[in-house]
Design an enzyme around this catalytic site. Structure first.
Site, PDB file in Angstrom:
ATOM      1  N   LYS A 177       0.845  -1.200   0.000  1.00 40.88           N
ATOM      2  CA  LYS A 177       0.000   0.000   0.000  1.00 40.88           C
ATOM      3  C   LYS A 177       0.878   1.247   0.000  1.00 40.88           C
ATOM      4  CE  LYS A 177      -2.049  -1.395   3.719  1.00 40.88           C
ATOM      5  NZ  LYS A 177      -2.955  -1.637   4.865  1.00 40.88           N
ATOM      6  N   THR A 209      -9.051   9.434   8.710  1.00 39.52           N
ATOM      7  CA  THR A 209      -8.768   8.190   8.001  1.00 39.52           C
ATOM      8  C   THR A 209      -8.474   7.031   8.957  1.00 39.52           C
ATOM      9  OG1 THR A 209      -6.439   8.839   7.842  1.00 39.52           O
ATOM     10  CG2 THR A 209      -7.868   9.396   5.977  1.00 39.52           C
ATOM     11  N   GLY A 211      -8.605   3.715  10.738  1.00 41.27           N
ATOM     12  CA  GLY A 211      -9.187   2.425  10.380  1.00 41.27           C
ATOM     13  C   GLY A 211      -9.054   2.036   8.927  1.00 41.27           C
ATOM     14  N   THR A 212      -8.310   2.833   8.148  1.00 43.47           N
ATOM     15  CA  THR A 212      -8.208   2.552   6.715  1.00 43.47           C
ATOM     16  C   THR A 212      -7.662   1.158   6.426  1.00 43.47           C
ATOM     17  OG1 THR A 212      -7.843   4.900   6.282  1.00 43.47           O
ATOM     18  CG2 THR A 212      -7.252   3.374   4.542  1.00 43.47           C
ATOM     19  N   GLY A 213      -6.557   0.793   7.084  1.00 41.97           N
ATOM     20  CA  GLY A 213      -5.928  -0.495   6.807  1.00 41.97           C
ATOM     21  C   GLY A 213      -6.801  -1.670   7.204  1.00 41.97           C
ATOM     22  N   CYS A 214      -7.411  -1.587   8.387  1.00 40.86           N
ATOM     23  CA  CYS A 214      -8.316  -2.647   8.841  1.00 40.86           C
ATOM     24  C   CYS A 214      -9.477  -2.793   7.867  1.00 40.86           C
ATOM     25  CB  CYS A 214      -8.867  -2.316  10.225  1.00 40.86           C
ATOM     26  SG  CYS A 214      -7.626  -2.024  11.504  1.00 40.86           S
TER      27      CYS A 214
END
Length: 267
Positions: A177, A209, A211-214
């Site tokens: 990412k 932003t 929590g984007t990865g989860c």
């Protein structure tokens, strides 16, 4: 007459008391994408928009019991892992996933959005050696790439070598990412067979932003549970999370969460 059950997705991760990331984000994402989310909680965090004030790991026995309870009775069609915290928990989860028949998305969570450590330094080697070989797909951000491989990615040209280094640890696919690089965000999906896909999205002027990865990893798992192949699952998940980032909202005094329900709100 009872309705047919939706696809079943299991998240193995930590709880975020603020509701923006972790187990809470995973379950919201799975619901928003039409699947039935289930959970194995690995740790409890005291967390809000300003950061992580503390976390407490659950015993490995509790993690093992939760997993067996869900998988042996209900079954799963995809699994997503997030915060695993310690050597013992990483090793426990890797062992549980050894005979998992469903695709596994590993989000190798190392630090929070605020820079708080969520993985013990001594557990990084266990992630590399025991967890990544179980992954259908690993979804590291650039901080986690550096943590796992020692490679610091400074531009898009360095993302492919980083992906190759990660693939050497055993996952079938890696999604590197690139959101932390300047310019238009670009993510690289690379497979062990040399297959390569780039995903680009506009950069939204929104600081909320959390929590984007989860959310992205859970969205991919949800799409895999529906039967999509990895590239198609990543594309669909990227579209969902891009909308969630655009609709992210202020909450508390710090960084607010992405909006998992943005489609329901008609954003």
């Amino acid at each position: 007459m009872s309705a047919e059950a939706p696809p079943r997705v299991l998240t193995i991760a930590g709880s975020d008391s603020g509701g923006g990331a972790g187990i809470q984000a995973d379950l919201k994402t799975m619901l928003a994408l039409g699947t039935h989310g289930m959970s194995v909680i690995t740790a409890v965090t005291a967390q809000n928009s300003l950061g992580v004030q503390g976390y407490w790991e659950l015993p490995a026995e509790a993690v093992r019991a939760q997993y067996r309870s869900v998988v042996d009775d209900i079954g799963v069609q995809a699994v997503k892992t997030g915060m695993l915290a310690s050597v013992e928990l990483v090793a426990t989860v890797a062992d549980l996933l050894a005979d998992c028949p469903a695709p596994v998305v590993v989000d190798p969570v190392g630090v929070s959005k605020h820079g708080d450590a969520l993985l013990a330094a001594e557990a990084v080697a266990t992630v590399r050696e025991q967890l990544l070989p179980r992954a259908t797909l690993a979804t590291p951000n650039l901080h986690e790439v550096a943590q796992l491989t020692g490679i610091t990615v400074l531009d898009e040209g360095e993302m492919r070598p980083a992906a190759e280094a990660l693939l050497a640890f055993g996952p079938r696919w890696v999604l590197v990412k690139g959101g932390h690089l300047p310019g238009e965000p670009a993510d690289l999906l690379a497979g062990r067979d040399g297959e390569e896909h780039w995903f680009r999205a506009p950069r939204h002027d929104n600081r909320h932003t959390h929590g984007t990865g989860c959310t992205l990893a859970s969205a991919i798992a949800a799409e895999l549970a529906k039967g999509r192949e990895v590239p198609e699952a990543v594309a669909a998940a990227k579209e969902y999370v891009t909308g969630a980032i655009a609709a992210g909202f202020a909450l508390g005094a710090g960084i607010g969460p992405v909006d998992h329900a943005w489609r329901l709100r008609g954003c």
